[in-house]
Design an enzyme around this catalytic site. Structure first.
Site, mmCIF file in Angstrom:
data_model
loop_
_atom_site.group_PDB
_atom_site.id
_atom_site.type_symbol
_atom_site.label_atom_id
_atom_site.label_comp_id
_atom_site.label_asym_id
_atom_site.label_seq_id
_atom_site.Cartn_x
_atom_site.Cartn_y
_atom_site.Cartn_z
ATOM 1 N N SER A 13 -3.243 1.064 7.677
ATOM 2 C CA SER A 13 -3.078 -0.394 7.580
ATOM 3 C C SER A 13 -1.767 -0.768 6.884
ATOM 4 O O SER A 13 -1.163 -1.789 7.204
ATOM 5 C CB SER A 13 -4.283 -1.030 6.886
ATOM 6 O OG SER A 13 -4.283 -0.734 5.517
ATOM 7 N N ASN A 14 -1.310 0.048 5.950
ATOM 8 C CA ASN A 14 -0.018 -0.243 5.315
ATOM 9 C C ASN A 14 1.131 -0.057 6.297
ATOM 10 O O ASN A 14 2.069 -0.851 6.327
ATOM 11 C CB ASN A 14 0.183 0.624 4.066
ATOM 12 C CG ASN A 14 -0.467 -0.012 2.854
ATOM 13 O OD1 ASN A 14 0.022 -1.009 2.312
ATOM 14 N ND2 ASN A 14 -1.597 0.545 2.433
ATOM 15 N N ARG A 91 -0.850 14.247 0.943
ATOM 16 C CA ARG A 91 -0.226 15.505 0.490
ATOM 17 C C ARG A 91 0.693 15.224 -0.699
ATOM 18 O O ARG A 91 1.309 14.158 -0.758
ATOM 19 C CB ARG A 91 0.645 16.135 1.600
ATOM 20 C CG ARG A 91 -0.061 16.459 2.889
ATOM 21 C CD ARG A 91 -0.926 17.678 2.790
ATOM 22 N NE ARG A 91 -2.313 17.284 2.777
ATOM 23 C CZ ARG A 91 -3.329 18.091 2.513
ATOM 24 N NH1 ARG A 91 -3.098 19.354 2.195
ATOM 25 N NH2 ARG A 91 -4.565 17.661 2.529
ATOM 26 N N ILE A 92 0.818 16.211 -1.561
ATOM 27 C CA ILE A 92 1.717 16.081 -2.713
ATOM 28 C C ILE A 92 3.119 16.502 -2.288
ATOM 29 O O ILE A 92 3.282 17.454 -1.527
ATOM 30 C CB ILE A 92 1.187 16.942 -3.882
ATOM 31 C CG1 ILE A 92 -0.075 16.271 -4.436
ATOM 32 C CG2 ILE A 92 2.230 17.119 -4.974
ATOM 33 C CD1 ILE A 92 -0.864 17.135 -5.385
ATOM 34 N N HIS A 109 0.158 2.822 -4.559
ATOM 35 C CA HIS A 109 -1.078 3.260 -5.203
ATOM 36 C C HIS A 109 -1.963 2.034 -5.428
ATOM 37 O O HIS A 109 -1.471 0.998 -5.880
ATOM 38 C CB HIS A 109 -0.753 3.949 -6.535
ATOM 39 C CG HIS A 109 -1.952 4.542 -7.185
ATOM 40 N ND1 HIS A 109 -2.532 5.711 -6.742
ATOM 41 C CD2 HIS A 109 -2.698 4.118 -8.237
ATOM 42 C CE1 HIS A 109 -3.590 5.985 -7.496
ATOM 43 N NE2 HIS A 109 -3.715 5.038 -8.412
HETATM 44 C C1 GRF Z 1 -4.129 2.488 0.388
HETATM 45 O O1 GRF Z 1 -5.078 1.877 -0.431
HETATM 46 C C2 GRF Z 1 -3.008 3.072 -0.438
HETATM 47 O O2 GRF Z 1 -2.745 2.376 -1.611
HETATM 48 C C3 GRF Z 1 -3.517 4.443 -0.777
HETATM 49 O O3 GRF Z 1 -4.255 4.852 0.352
HETATM 50 C C4 GRF Z 1 -4.694 3.721 1.081
HETATM 51 C C5 GRF Z 1 -4.156 3.882 2.474
HETATM 52 O O4 GRF Z 1 -4.625 2.896 3.354
HETATM 53 N N1 GRF Z 1 -2.450 5.327 -1.142
HETATM 54 P P1 GRF Z 1 -3.976 2.731 4.777
HETATM 55 O O5 GRF Z 1 -4.059 4.089 5.483
HETATM 56 O O6 GRF Z 1 -2.573 2.274 4.630
HETATM 57 O O7 GRF Z 1 -4.844 1.729 5.481
#
Ligand code: GRF
Length: 262
Positions: A13-14, A91-92, A109
């Site tokens: 979604s991001n 992954r780190i 985050h």
């Molecule tokens: C988000 O809440 C982001 O902050 C975290 O993992 C989630 C990923 O969501 N790191 P999406 O895959 O972007 O929907």
């Protein structure tokens, strides 16, 4: 023009929100040539296809980390990527990757770092920990990634109030409370990540070294964000169009959930 490569592991979604910012012309001078994902059935692949973004599957299971990251770096290089955005990437980042893209890798985050950074890379556990702890305010953080996982220099943060109703719900309907908080923070993740990308593309982020009081020999790195002039005003004006669209989408999503539960 800044080429941004996105690394995502799941829902995406991001990534989608960043693509929408670009499609709507909110992001300026930003190009998104490539998405890399690391699970063959990750939904984010479909999103990339919808937006006609070149996408590559790189399997972390079939090689060691050095080899895995080398392959990613090759793809990023061939797409002339300058900035790497991790968006739900599980992954780190290793030291070779960090060296090559020093202060050119961002992550998001779902809490106000340094709080709940130690809860790992899964958003659900982060929100659960925030509710369990009883914080009144949580939010999201965009930061530059270093090898410390979640201790890299912070670029932007957006606070979100925890609702009283979520706290009461947490005792009886734990998953519903986590979902509610997670949805509300996500709305701001989707707005904040693109803002950080635009600040980067406009050359408004600078890493500064400040002496650390904790250990004389160490330095802390902080990001200075140049908001001089009317940068923020213009950004808010441009982003309005995304926010309006986001409101409509969330309203229909909520309506669907409401229908399903009746
Ligand atoms: C988000 O809440 C982001 O902050 C975290 O993992 C989630 C990923 O969501 N790191 P999406 O895959 O972007 O929907």
């Amino acid at each position: 023009m800044v080429n941004v490569g996105v690394l995502a592991s799941g829902r995406g979604s991001n990534f989608r929100a960043i693509m929408e910012h670009q499609r709507l012309g909110v992001l300026e001078n930003v190009n998104l040539p490539v998405l890399i994902y690391n699970y063959p059935d990750a939904p984010v692949k479909q999103i990339a296809e919808k937006y006609h973004v070149t996408n590559h599957f790189v399997d972390h299971k079939s090689r060691d980390r050095v080899e895995f990251e080398r392959q990613i770096m090759d793809i990023l290089e061939s797409s002339q990527v300058e900035l790497v955005c991790l968006a739900g990437w599980d992954r780190i980042v290793g030291s070779d990757f960090f060296r090559k893209y020093r202060w050119k890798v961002m992550n998001i985050h779902p809490a106000l770092l340094p709080s709940f950074g130690w809860k790992g890379l899964n958003a659900r556990f982060v929100h659960e920990a925030a509710l369990e702890y009883g914080v009144k305010i949580t939010g999201c953080t965009v930061y530059f990634v270093d090898v410390s996982v979640e201790k890299g220099p912070i670029i932007l943060q957006r606070p979100v109030q925890v609702l009283e109703s979520e706290r009461t719900m947490f005792d009886k309907k734990r998953e519903d409370a986590i979902q509610s908080l997670s949805d509300r923070v996500l709305i701001h993740e989707h707005r904040t990540y693109s803002k950080a990308i635009q600040l980067y593309a406009d050359g408004r982020l600078k890493i500064e070294e400040v002496p650390s009081r904790a250990e004389e020999t160490r330095v802390n790195r902080v990001v200075s964000v140049d908001l001089q002039g009317d940068w923020e005003k213009k950004w808010n004006q441009r982003q309005r169009i995304f926010i309006e669209q986001q409101k409509t989408e969330w309203a229909s999503r909520m309506a669907e959930t409401f229908e399903e539960s009746n």
